[in-house]
Design a protein around this motif. Structure first.
Motif, short mmCIF file in Angstrom:
data_model
loop_
_atom_site.label_atom_id
_atom_site.label_comp_id
_atom_site.label_asym_id
_atom_site.label_seq_id
_atom_site.Cartn_x
_atom_site.Cartn_y
_atom_site.Cartn_z
N GLY A 156 0.77 -1.24 0.00
CA GLY A 156 0.00 0.00 0.00
C GLY A 156 0.80 1.29 0.00
N LEU A 157 2.13 1.18 0.02
CA LEU A 157 2.95 2.39 0.00
C LEU A 157 2.90 3.02 -1.39
CD1 LEU A 157 5.11 4.21 1.44
CD2 LEU A 157 6.82 2.73 0.37
N SER A 158 2.66 4.32 -1.45
CA SER A 158 2.70 5.05 -2.71
C SER A 158 4.15 5.43 -3.03
CB SER A 158 1.85 6.32 -2.61
OG SER A 158 2.17 7.22 -3.66
N PRO A 159 4.75 4.87 -4.09
CA PRO A 159 6.11 5.27 -4.44
C PRO A 159 6.23 6.77 -4.71
CG PRO A 159 5.53 3.24 -5.58
CD PRO A 159 4.27 3.76 -4.94
N TYR A 160 5.19 7.35 -5.29
CA TYR A 160 5.22 8.78 -5.59
C TYR A 160 5.33 9.60 -4.31
CZ TYR A 160 3.68 13.40 -7.12
OH TYR A 160 3.60 14.75 -7.36
N ARG A 161 4.45 9.32 -3.34
CA ARG A 161 4.47 10.11 -2.11
C ARG A 161 5.70 9.77 -1.27
NH1 ARG A 161 -1.00 8.82 -2.44
NH2 ARG A 161 -0.97 7.45 -0.62
N ALA A 162 6.20 8.53 -1.37
CA ALA A 162 7.45 8.20 -0.69
C ALA A 162 8.59 9.04 -1.25
CB ALA A 162 7.75 6.71 -0.85
N CYS A 163 8.62 9.22 -2.56
CA CYS A 163 9.65 10.06 -3.17
C CYS A 163 9.49 11.51 -2.74
CB CYS A 163 9.60 9.94 -4.69
SG CYS A 163 10.21 8.36 -5.34
N LEU A 164 8.26 11.99 -2.68
CA LEU A 164 8.03 13.35 -2.20
C LEU A 164 8.64 13.55 -0.81
CD1 LEU A 164 4.28 14.10 -3.11
CD2 LEU A 164 6.33 14.85 -4.34
N HIS A 165 8.37 12.59 0.06
CA HIS A 165 8.86 12.72 1.44
C HIS A 165 10.38 12.65 1.48
CE1 HIS A 165 9.63 11.54 5.66
NE2 HIS A 165 8.63 12.38 5.89
N ALA A 166 10.97 11.76 0.70
CA ALA A 166 12.43 11.66 0.68
C ALA A 166 13.06 12.94 0.15
CB ALA A 166 12.84 10.46 -0.18
N ILE A 167 12.44 13.55 -0.85
CA ILE A 167 12.93 14.82 -1.38
C ILE A 167 12.86 15.90 -0.30
CG2 ILE A 167 12.40 16.70 -2.99
CD1 ILE A 167 11.46 14.39 -4.93
N GLY A 168 11.75 15.95 0.41
CA GLY A 168 11.63 16.92 1.50
C GLY A 168 12.68 16.70 2.57
N ALA A 169 12.95 15.44 2.90
CA ALA A 169 13.99 15.14 3.89
C ALA A 169 15.34 15.61 3.40
CB ALA A 169 14.00 13.64 4.19
N GLY A 170 15.62 15.40 2.10
CA GLY A 170 16.88 15.84 1.54
C GLY A 170 17.05 17.33 1.56
N ILE A 171 15.99 18.05 1.22
CA ILE A 171 16.05 19.52 1.23
C ILE A 171 16.31 20.04 2.64
CG2 ILE A 171 14.62 21.59 0.97
CD1 ILE A 171 13.35 20.15 -1.47
N HIS A 172 15.62 19.49 3.62
CA HIS A 172 15.78 19.98 4.99
C HIS A 172 17.08 19.53 5.64
CE1 HIS A 172 11.51 20.87 4.39
NE2 HIS A 172 11.69 21.80 5.31
N ALA A 173 17.77 18.58 5.02
CA ALA A 173 19.07 18.15 5.54
C ALA A 173 20.20 19.09 5.11
CB ALA A 173 19.38 16.73 5.06
N VAL A 174 19.92 19.97 4.17
CA VAL A 174 20.95 20.87 3.61
C VAL A 174 20.50 22.31 3.82
CG1 VAL A 174 22.28 21.48 1.56
CG2 VAL A 174 21.51 19.11 1.89
N PRO A 175 21.09 23.04 4.77
CA PRO A 175 20.62 24.40 5.07
C PRO A 175 20.58 25.32 3.85
CG PRO A 175 22.14 23.66 6.77
CD PRO A 175 22.17 22.61 5.68
N GLU A 176 21.55 25.17 2.94
CA GLU A 176 21.60 26.07 1.77
C GLU A 176 20.38 25.91 0.87
OE1 GLU A 176 25.68 25.67 3.34
OE2 GLU A 176 24.07 24.26 2.91
N LEU A 177 19.77 24.73 0.85
CA LEU A 177 18.57 24.53 0.04
C LEU A 177 17.34 25.19 0.65
CD1 LEU A 177 19.09 20.83 -1.06
CD2 LEU A 177 19.43 22.90 -2.43
N CYS A 178 17.46 25.64 1.89
CA CYS A 178 16.38 26.37 2.56
C CYS A 178 16.65 27.87 2.59
CB CYS A 178 16.19 25.85 3.98
SG CYS A 178 15.82 24.09 4.10
N MET A 179 17.73 28.31 1.92
CA MET A 179 18.09 29.73 1.90
C MET A 179 17.51 30.42 0.67
SD MET A 179 22.07 29.67 3.14
CE MET A 179 22.54 28.99 4.73
N ARG A 180 17.16 31.70 0.83
CA ARG A 180 16.62 32.49 -0.26
C ARG A 180 17.18 33.92 -0.19
NH1 ARG A 180 15.62 27.94 -0.83
NH2 ARG A 180 13.61 26.92 -1.17
N PHE A 181 17.14 34.62 -1.32
CA PHE A 181 17.62 36.00 -1.38
C PHE A 181 16.65 36.95 -0.71
CE2 PHE A 181 19.32 34.81 -5.85
CZ PHE A 181 20.40 34.16 -5.29
#
Length: 208
Positions: A46-71
């Motif tokens: 029952g796991l959605s691969p699509y939503r699993a990828c979404l969550h993994a992408i979010g985890a990756g973004i939040h693991a890298v401070p520079e990806l959360c930075m904006r001008f």
């Protein structure tokens, strides 16, 4: 969620930020292949691969401070939380944008993402970001293609919101993988940060 000013006097990347800040073509993209075997093993349960990828992408973004930075003009801020904005096919045959706040707990994230994506799919509005928000990352899945490289349409050199694209999941005879691309503004993100992002996403995918 809050954002915090980045102290350019102590930020190790301040010189790189100033160097790349006003390039005419400051964006670059890197594509890597990621192992999604653990995700696909749970699809039948029952796991959605699509939503699993979404969550993994979010985890990756939040693991890298520079990806959360904006001008902010000549300054930089770092957001505590990034909302994932993904393209969603609509029932009318076009697509719209969904906005899913990232939640570290997958169960909560999955339920929230499923509901918000379904709402977008049933609607008729494109609902693009009008420029008022930059606490976003733009996501797009290309399930039709096992691609080798991709780039995104960009409104101009001042746009510093990361773009993530991923392609068709391919069975490699006992394991599964896919292409994923991260496109960033060089004033905020170097190769080392891209490497950290892909490592974090891979770790999240293997944890399912």
């Amino acid at each position: 969620m809050a954002s915090h000013p980045v102290d350019l006097a102590t930020w190790p990347r301040a010189a790189q930020f100033r160097f790349f800040r006003n390039y005419d073509r400051p964006h670059y993209a890197v594509t890597a292949r990621l192992d999604v075997t653990a995700v696909m093993a749970r699809k039948a349960a029952g796991l959605s691969p699509y939503r699993a990828c979404l969550h993994a992408i979010g985890a990756g973004i939040h693991a890298v401070p520079e990806l959360c930075m904006r001008f902010r003009g000549d300054d930089v801020v770092r957001h505590d939380m990034i909302t994932l904005s993904m393209t969603v096919p609509t029932q009318a045959g076009a697509f719209g944008y969904a906005y899913v706040p990232f939640v570290a707990d997958f169960g909560r994230f999955d339920a929230q993402a499923k509901a918000l994506i379904a709402r977008t799919a049933a609607g008729a509005d494109l609902a693009p970001n009008d420029g008022e928000r930059d606490d976003l990352a733009y996501l797009s899945c290309m399930p039709w293609l096992d691609y080798t490289a991709i780039s995104n349409a960009m409104p101009g050199p001042q746009d510093c919101i990361p773009r993530v694209t991923w392609g068709r999941i391919v069975d490699q005879g006992g394991c599964s993988d896919m292409a994923m691309t991260l496109e960033v503004h060089h004033a905020l993100v170097d190769g080392a940060q891209l490497g950290a992002y892909f490592a974090a996403v891979q770790g999240a995918l293997q944890a399912f």
